[in-house]
Design a protein around this motif. Sequence first.
Motif, mmCIF file in Angstrom:
data_model
loop_
_atom_site.group_PDB
_atom_site.id
_atom_site.type_symbol
_atom_site.label_atom_id
_atom_site.label_comp_id
_atom_site.label_asym_id
_atom_site.label_seq_id
_atom_site.Cartn_x
_atom_site.Cartn_y
_atom_site.Cartn_z
ATOM 1 N N GLU A 93 0.829 -1.202 0.000
ATOM 2 C CA GLU A 93 0.000 0.000 0.000
ATOM 3 C C GLU A 93 0.866 1.257 0.000
ATOM 4 O OE1 GLU A 93 -3.449 2.495 0.244
ATOM 5 O OE2 GLU A 93 -2.934 0.557 -0.636
ATOM 6 N N LYS A 94 1.952 1.231 0.745
ATOM 7 C CA LYS A 94 2.882 2.365 0.754
ATOM 8 C C LYS A 94 3.433 2.590 -0.653
ATOM 9 C CE LYS A 94 7.148 3.999 3.030
ATOM 10 N NZ LYS A 94 8.040 4.137 1.858
ATOM 11 N N HIS A 95 3.821 1.498 -1.311
ATOM 12 C CA HIS A 95 4.338 1.603 -2.676
ATOM 13 C C HIS A 95 3.265 2.178 -3.601
ATOM 14 C CE1 HIS A 95 6.773 0.529 -6.201
ATOM 15 N NE2 HIS A 95 5.638 0.155 -6.750
ATOM 16 N N ARG A 96 2.026 1.717 -3.449
ATOM 17 C CA ARG A 96 0.940 2.202 -4.301
ATOM 18 C C ARG A 96 0.707 3.702 -4.105
ATOM 19 N NH1 ARG A 96 -3.995 3.806 -4.444
ATOM 20 N NH2 ARG A 96 -4.252 3.710 -2.178
ATOM 21 N N LEU A 97 0.677 4.132 -2.859
ATOM 22 C CA LEU A 97 0.451 5.543 -2.564
ATOM 23 C C LEU A 97 1.571 6.417 -3.124
ATOM 24 C CD1 LEU A 97 -0.760 5.221 1.138
ATOM 25 C CD2 LEU A 97 -2.160 5.934 -0.828
ATOM 26 N N GLU A 98 2.803 5.950 -2.980
ATOM 27 C CA GLU A 98 3.937 6.734 -3.461
ATOM 28 C C GLU A 98 3.998 6.735 -4.988
ATOM 29 O OE1 GLU A 98 7.353 5.264 -1.354
ATOM 30 O OE2 GLU A 98 6.833 6.388 0.460
ATOM 31 N N LEU A 99 3.664 5.601 -5.610
ATOM 32 C CA LEU A 99 3.639 5.553 -7.072
ATOM 33 C C LEU A 99 2.561 6.481 -7.618
ATOM 34 C CD1 LEU A 99 4.586 4.391 -9.754
ATOM 35 C CD2 LEU A 99 3.054 2.445 -9.386
ATOM 36 N N GLU A 100 1.423 6.510 -6.949
ATOM 37 C CA GLU A 100 0.340 7.412 -7.351
ATOM 38 C C GLU A 100 0.797 8.868 -7.243
ATOM 39 O OE1 GLU A 100 -3.550 8.304 -4.960
ATOM 40 O OE2 GLU A 100 -3.919 6.513 -6.163
ATOM 41 N N ALA A 101 1.502 9.188 -6.161
ATOM 42 C CA ALA A 101 2.018 10.542 -5.980
ATOM 43 C C ALA A 101 3.053 10.876 -7.051
ATOM 44 C CB ALA A 101 2.627 10.678 -4.588
ATOM 45 N N LEU A 102 3.947 9.932 -7.313
ATOM 46 C CA LEU A 102 4.984 10.155 -8.327
ATOM 47 C C LEU A 102 4.356 10.384 -9.699
ATOM 48 C CD1 LEU A 102 8.149 10.002 -8.869
ATOM 49 C CD2 LEU A 102 7.657 7.709 -9.722
ATOM 50 N N GLN A 104 1.455 11.623 -10.357
ATOM 51 C CA GLN A 104 0.879 12.966 -10.376
ATOM 52 C C GLN A 104 1.964 14.029 -10.550
ATOM 53 O OE1 GLN A 104 -1.778 13.743 -7.087
ATOM 54 N NE2 GLN A 104 -1.743 15.965 -7.421
ATOM 55 N N MET A 105 3.101 13.826 -9.896
ATOM 56 C CA MET A 105 4.183 14.806 -9.977
ATOM 57 C C MET A 105 4.814 14.838 -11.366
ATOM 58 S SD MET A 105 5.910 14.158 -6.251
ATOM 59 C CE MET A 105 7.213 15.381 -6.429
ATOM 60 N N THR A 106 5.035 13.681 -11.946
ATOM 61 C CA THR A 106 5.631 13.652 -13.285
ATOM 62 C C THR A 106 4.642 14.163 -14.333
ATOM 63 O OG1 THR A 106 5.081 11.284 -13.449
ATOM 64 C CG2 THR A 106 7.319 11.850 -12.781
ATOM 65 N N ALA A 107 3.348 13.969 -14.070
ATOM 66 C CA ALA A 107 2.340 14.532 -14.973
ATOM 67 C C ALA A 107 2.374 16.057 -14.928
ATOM 68 C CB ALA A 107 0.951 14.019 -14.594
ATOM 69 N N THR A 108 2.680 16.608 -13.762
ATOM 70 C CA THR A 108 2.812 18.063 -13.629
ATOM 71 C C THR A 108 3.950 18.571 -14.505
ATOM 72 O OG1 THR A 108 1.966 18.002 -11.359
ATOM 73 C CG2 THR A 108 3.239 19.949 -11.991
ATOM 74 N N LEU A 109 5.055 17.830 -14.541
ATOM 75 C CA LEU A 109 6.181 18.197 -15.403
ATOM 76 C C LEU A 109 5.848 18.016 -16.878
ATOM 77 C CD1 LEU A 109 9.444 16.698 -13.825
ATOM 78 C CD2 LEU A 109 8.951 19.107 -14.262
ATOM 79 N N GLY A 110 4.984 17.044 -17.140
ATOM 80 C CA GLY A 110 4.727 16.594 -18.505
ATOM 81 C C GLY A 110 5.241 15.182 -18.604
ATOM 82 N N ALA A 111 4.342 14.205 -18.549
ATOM 83 C CA ALA A 111 4.730 12.805 -18.412
ATOM 84 C C ALA A 111 5.671 12.319 -19.500
ATOM 85 C CB ALA A 111 3.471 11.920 -18.362
ATOM 86 N N ASP A 112 5.632 12.961 -20.672
ATOM 87 C CA ASP A 112 6.466 12.508 -21.786
ATOM 88 C C ASP A 112 7.776 13.284 -21.903
ATOM 89 O OD1 ASP A 112 5.258 14.893 -22.496
ATOM 90 O OD2 ASP A 112 4.897 14.315 -24.586
ATOM 91 N N GLU A 118 13.013 10.379 -16.644
ATOM 92 C CA GLU A 118 14.202 10.036 -15.857
ATOM 93 C C GLU A 118 13.869 9.923 -14.371
ATOM 94 O OE1 GLU A 118 18.889 11.304 -15.358
ATOM 95 O OE2 GLU A 118 17.454 12.838 -15.996
ATOM 96 N N ILE A 119 13.065 10.833 -13.856
ATOM 97 C CA ILE A 119 12.674 10.774 -12.444
ATOM 98 C C ILE A 119 11.929 9.471 -12.155
ATOM 99 C CG2 ILE A 119 11.104 11.783 -10.729
ATOM 100 C CD1 ILE A 119 11.925 14.550 -11.897
ATOM 101 N N GLY A 120 11.005 9.120 -13.025
ATOM 102 C CA GLY A 120 10.264 7.876 -12.838
ATOM 103 C C GLY A 120 11.166 6.655 -12.887
ATOM 104 N N GLU A 121 12.098 6.658 -13.824
ATOM 105 C CA GLU A 121 13.027 5.530 -13.955
ATOM 106 C C GLU A 121 13.914 5.402 -12.715
ATOM 107 O OE1 GLU A 121 17.006 4.439 -16.579
ATOM 108 O OE2 GLU A 121 15.487 5.746 -17.462
ATOM 109 N N LEU A 122 14.423 6.521 -12.222
ATOM 110 C CA LEU A 122 15.283 6.495 -11.041
ATOM 111 C C LEU A 122 14.515 6.018 -9.805
ATOM 112 C CD1 LEU A 122 17.107 9.883 -11.667
ATOM 113 C CD2 LEU A 122 18.258 7.656 -11.504
#
Length: 203
Positions: A93-102, A104-112, A118-122
């Motif tokens: 559940e912790k992983h799910r919550l953090e992945l959901e947050a990540l 959302q954050m990368t979508a703010t940057l522009g997911a593509d 790179e942030i998602g991969e790291l």
Amino acid sequence: MRPPPVEPKRAVDFLRILHNLKATKRTGWVRKGVEGPESIADHMYRMSVMAMIAPDDAGGLDRDRCIKLAIVHDIAEALAGDIAPSDNVPKEEKHRLELEALTQMTATLGADTQAALEIGELWREYESGETEEARLLKDIDKIEMVLQALEYEDAQPGVDLTEFYAAVARPSDGDRQEVGGGDPEKAAAPSGVIRPNARPPPR
């Protein structure tokens, strides 16, 4: 085709989310009554420096990647918060919550965008712990926590942070079996970690 760059407004929006890392105090220290506890960003910064100066006897370590992993490893906590073991949130559940947050954050940057990819991969590399660099960072994460606990106990004699030393005995990620019955004096620490009774020399 090369991924597009981050648009300036998106970059600012993303950086404003990151402010939460500077403003959020680490949960474990707050609950133990530590005065002036570090923020999530404080922890991430010292880990980054530790990654920069960590020894590389074999000579095959990707130093730049280690530093990037340190910068990114807790980034999702800007939205998910600092979920501590005492919260009793299952690992999945912790992983799910953090992945959901990540996400959302990368979508703010522009997911593509290259930065978001790179942030998602790291982040996923650190979570999986499958590379030499990620395994080193997981050890550094524990070492930094032990060092911080020692510093708090030295500065605040009434604070007892024994449970944080015991935490270094737990294997990283998947195998959460506790070694040594949770006794920090008997626990097996990660490779190179400071033993809980090994206080820094007086100055």
